[in-house]
Motif scaffolding. Structure first.
Motif, short mmCIF file in Angstrom:
data_model
loop_
_atom_site.label_atom_id
_atom_site.label_comp_id
_atom_site.label_asym_id
_atom_site.label_seq_id
_atom_site.Cartn_x
_atom_site.Cartn_y
_atom_site.Cartn_z
N LEU A 167 77.72 62.53 123.14
CA LEU A 167 78.81 61.82 122.46
C LEU A 167 80.15 61.99 123.19
CD1 LEU A 167 78.01 62.62 118.72
CD2 LEU A 167 77.85 60.39 119.84
N GLN A 168 80.35 63.14 123.83
CA GLN A 168 81.65 63.39 124.45
C GLN A 168 82.02 62.39 125.54
OE1 GLN A 168 82.37 64.77 127.75
NE2 GLN A 168 84.56 64.55 127.26
N PRO A 169 81.12 62.07 126.47
CA PRO A 169 81.53 61.12 127.52
C PRO A 169 81.85 59.73 126.98
CG PRO A 169 79.58 62.35 128.18
CD PRO A 169 79.78 62.62 126.74
N THR A 170 81.07 59.27 126.01
CA THR A 170 81.36 57.94 125.47
C THR A 170 82.61 57.95 124.62
OG1 THR A 170 80.38 56.02 124.35
CG2 THR A 170 79.87 58.18 123.43
N ALA A 171 82.89 59.08 123.97
CA ALA A 171 84.14 59.20 123.22
C ALA A 171 85.34 59.11 124.16
CB ALA A 171 84.18 60.52 122.45
N ALA A 172 85.27 59.83 125.28
CA ALA A 172 86.37 59.82 126.25
C ALA A 172 86.51 58.47 126.92
CB ALA A 172 86.16 60.92 127.29
N SER A 173 85.41 57.79 127.16
CA SER A 173 85.45 56.50 127.84
C SER A 173 86.10 55.41 126.99
CB SER A 173 84.03 56.06 128.22
OG SER A 173 83.45 56.97 129.13
N HIS A 174 85.96 55.54 125.67
CA HIS A 174 86.43 54.48 124.78
C HIS A 174 87.58 54.91 123.86
CE1 HIS A 174 83.27 51.49 125.64
NE2 HIS A 174 82.49 52.53 125.83
N ASP A 175 88.18 56.08 124.13
CA ASP A 175 89.29 56.56 123.29
C ASP A 175 88.88 56.62 121.82
OD1 ASP A 175 90.53 56.37 125.70
OD2 ASP A 175 92.00 54.87 125.10
N ARG A 176 87.77 57.28 121.54
CA ARG A 176 87.24 57.27 120.18
C ARG A 176 87.20 58.66 119.54
NH1 ARG A 176 82.20 53.17 121.45
NH2 ARG A 176 83.33 51.22 121.11
N LEU A 177 87.17 58.63 118.24
CA LEU A 177 86.95 59.82 117.44
C LEU A 177 85.49 59.79 117.01
CD1 LEU A 177 87.95 62.24 115.75
CD2 LEU A 177 88.64 60.61 113.99
N MET A 178 84.72 60.79 117.42
CA MET A 178 83.30 60.85 117.11
C MET A 178 83.03 61.86 116.01
SD MET A 178 81.56 58.73 118.95
CE MET A 178 81.47 57.86 120.52
N VAL A 179 82.34 61.40 114.97
CA VAL A 179 81.95 62.27 113.86
C VAL A 179 80.43 62.45 113.91
CG1 VAL A 179 81.86 62.57 111.36
CG2 VAL A 179 83.86 61.47 112.43
N LEU A 180 79.98 63.69 113.95
CA LEU A 180 78.55 64.00 113.97
C LEU A 180 78.18 64.75 112.70
CD1 LEU A 180 75.82 64.09 115.51
CD2 LEU A 180 76.58 66.29 116.47
N GLU A 181 77.35 64.13 111.87
CA GLU A 181 76.87 64.80 110.65
C GLU A 181 75.54 65.46 110.94
OE1 GLU A 181 74.82 63.55 106.51
OE2 GLU A 181 76.78 62.60 106.85
N LEU A 182 75.45 66.75 110.60
CA LEU A 182 74.25 67.53 110.85
C LEU A 182 73.63 68.01 109.54
CD1 LEU A 182 75.53 69.68 113.84
CD2 LEU A 182 74.11 67.62 113.94
N MET A 183 72.35 68.32 109.58
CA MET A 183 71.69 68.86 108.40
C MET A 183 72.26 70.23 108.06
SD MET A 183 67.70 67.71 108.59
CE MET A 183 67.24 66.07 108.01
N GLY A 184 72.10 70.61 106.82
CA GLY A 184 72.63 71.86 106.30
C GLY A 184 72.85 71.69 104.81
N ARG A 185 71.74 71.68 104.06
CA ARG A 185 71.79 71.37 102.64
C ARG A 185 72.66 72.34 101.86
NH1 ARG A 185 66.13 72.04 99.99
NH2 ARG A 185 66.71 74.19 100.44
N ASP A 186 72.56 73.63 102.20
CA ASP A 186 73.34 74.65 101.50
C ASP A 186 74.13 75.54 102.46
OD1 ASP A 186 72.33 74.02 98.83
OD2 ASP A 186 70.43 74.84 99.55
N ALA A 187 73.85 75.45 103.74
CA ALA A 187 74.47 76.36 104.71
C ALA A 187 74.87 75.59 105.96
CB ALA A 187 73.51 77.50 105.06
N GLY A 188 75.87 76.10 106.66
CA GLY A 188 76.39 75.41 107.84
C GLY A 188 76.03 76.05 109.15
N HIS A 189 74.88 76.74 109.21
CA HIS A 189 74.50 77.45 110.44
C HIS A 189 74.37 76.51 111.64
CE1 HIS A 189 73.89 81.40 108.66
NE2 HIS A 189 73.19 80.86 107.68
#
Length: 355
Positions: A167-189
């Motif tokens: 995601l980082q290279p495409t974010a930098a190429s297009h001046d974008r804010l990238m949001v990545l949602e990850l699993m973690g039903r009860d914990a943020g490990h």
């Protein structure tokens, strides 16, 4: 010795489960001459009549299993046997049916591979039916107590980190804010580990109270400093303390909600990636293969020694075993004062509670 032991995988799938299966079969046959009976589809296999089983012979210890994702026995994360949903909409306690299914197979012990919820159910069933039981921890969320790592976690973190790398290279190429949602039903490990490893600017986890306004300020500060992109990681259970949680649900989850709100409040072009079940699948990494193998071997050794009612675990770079009642008491969540969080703060990663 002539023992017959059963093995099942329960709860959500993850990488490394087949390494566990291989290790149990290999250790049982070669060290103790035990017969191993695989229960298909988790506890649902014990509800079926006849019980759904597969004899796990020495051929099931082939090295190809080490590289295979998922579980060859199948699994389920639906249908609590103590409150099983019936076709008419009612809930029925079917736990005794599972105990009867186990007894019908003339087994000496059960090894169950599961996460926090599955191990609670399996330990309760074992207590009710007098079943000699050994648990093996697996979950990408890594929220099983009394073990530093569960099978599947490190592969999930590696997958999430790779997503940030992409995601980082495409974010930098297009001046974008990238949001990545990850699993973690009860914990943020997964979120905090991948966020550190993948160079995230903001990491949001359920264990730390955070506000949308602080995240907005962090994004704006990055732009003022000359950065044309930002990477934001959010565990699926992360919720802002300054916004009604129902708004997040209405948006379809924390990732989509953040994408809309950050775009609106910062003026940045945003893109959202919900990694979802990609974190569960794929080839297990070396660490999960090693961990699954080590825990599987130790579980069989416990059965051979008659030491049941325990869970095998990884602790302080060693394989240990702990009482099941200590495991199922409370989940293991991210310590807000722990080393990974301290590292994130030391690197200047915003956790949404302070800049």
């Amino acid at each position: 010795m002539g023992k017959r032991i059963a093995l099942l995988t329960s709860g959500g799938d993850c990488a490394g489960l087949n390494a566990v299966i291989r290790a149990v079969v290999r250790r049982a046959h070669h060290a103790y001459d035990f017969d191993v009976i695989g229960i298909r589809k988790g506890t649902h296999g014990l509800l079926a009549r006849p019980v759904e089983i597969e004899e796990l012979k020495p051929g099931h210890d082939d090295t190809a299993l080490l590289r295979l994702g998922g579980t060859v026995l199948g699994t389920t994360n639906k249908g609590d046997p103590f409150a099983f949903p019936m076709p008419d909409g009612t809930l029925k306690d079917r736990s005794e049916e599972i105990v009867e299914g186990f007894r019908a197979l003339d087994l000496d012990a059960l090894i169950g591979v599961g996460g926090d919820g599955s191990l609670k159910i399996l330990s309760r069933l074992a207590l009710q039916g007098g079943i000699p039981f050994v648990g093996i921890p697996k979950t990408i969320d890594n929220d099983v107590a009394r073990t530093e790592r569960a099978v599947g976690y490190t592969t999930a973190v590696a997958t999430a980190t790779e997503a940030l790398d992409r995601l980082q290279p495409t974010a930098a190429s297009h001046d974008r804010l990238m949001v990545l949602e990850l699993m973690g039903r009860d914990a943020g490990h997964i979120a905090i580990a991948a966020g550190v490893a993948g160079g995230a600017d903001v990491v949001l986890i359920p264990e730390i109270d955070w506000t949308l306004q602080i995240v907005v300020r962090r994004v704006k500060d990055l732009r003022v400093a000359g950065r044309n992109f930002a990477l934001i990681v959010a565990a699926e259970a992360a919720r802002p303390s300054d916004v009604d949680g129902s708004a997040v649900e209405a948006a379809g989850g924390i990732g989509h909600w953040l994408g809309v709100e950050l775009g609106r409040l910062t003026g940045a072009e945003t893109r959202v990636t919900v990694l979802g079940h990609v974190q569960r699948g794929g080839v297990p990494n070396a660490e999960d293969r090693l961990l699954g193998s080590a825990l599987g071997v130790h579980a069989v050794d416990l059965v051979a020694q008659g030491r049941t009612g325990r869970m095998v675990a990884w602790w302080n770079r060693d394989v240990v075993d702990v009482p099941l009642e200590e495991v199922v008491a409370v989940p293991s969540v991210v310590d807000p004062q722990g080393p990974v969080v301290r590292t994130a703060r030391g690197l200047g990663i915003c956790l949404g509670d302070t800049l």
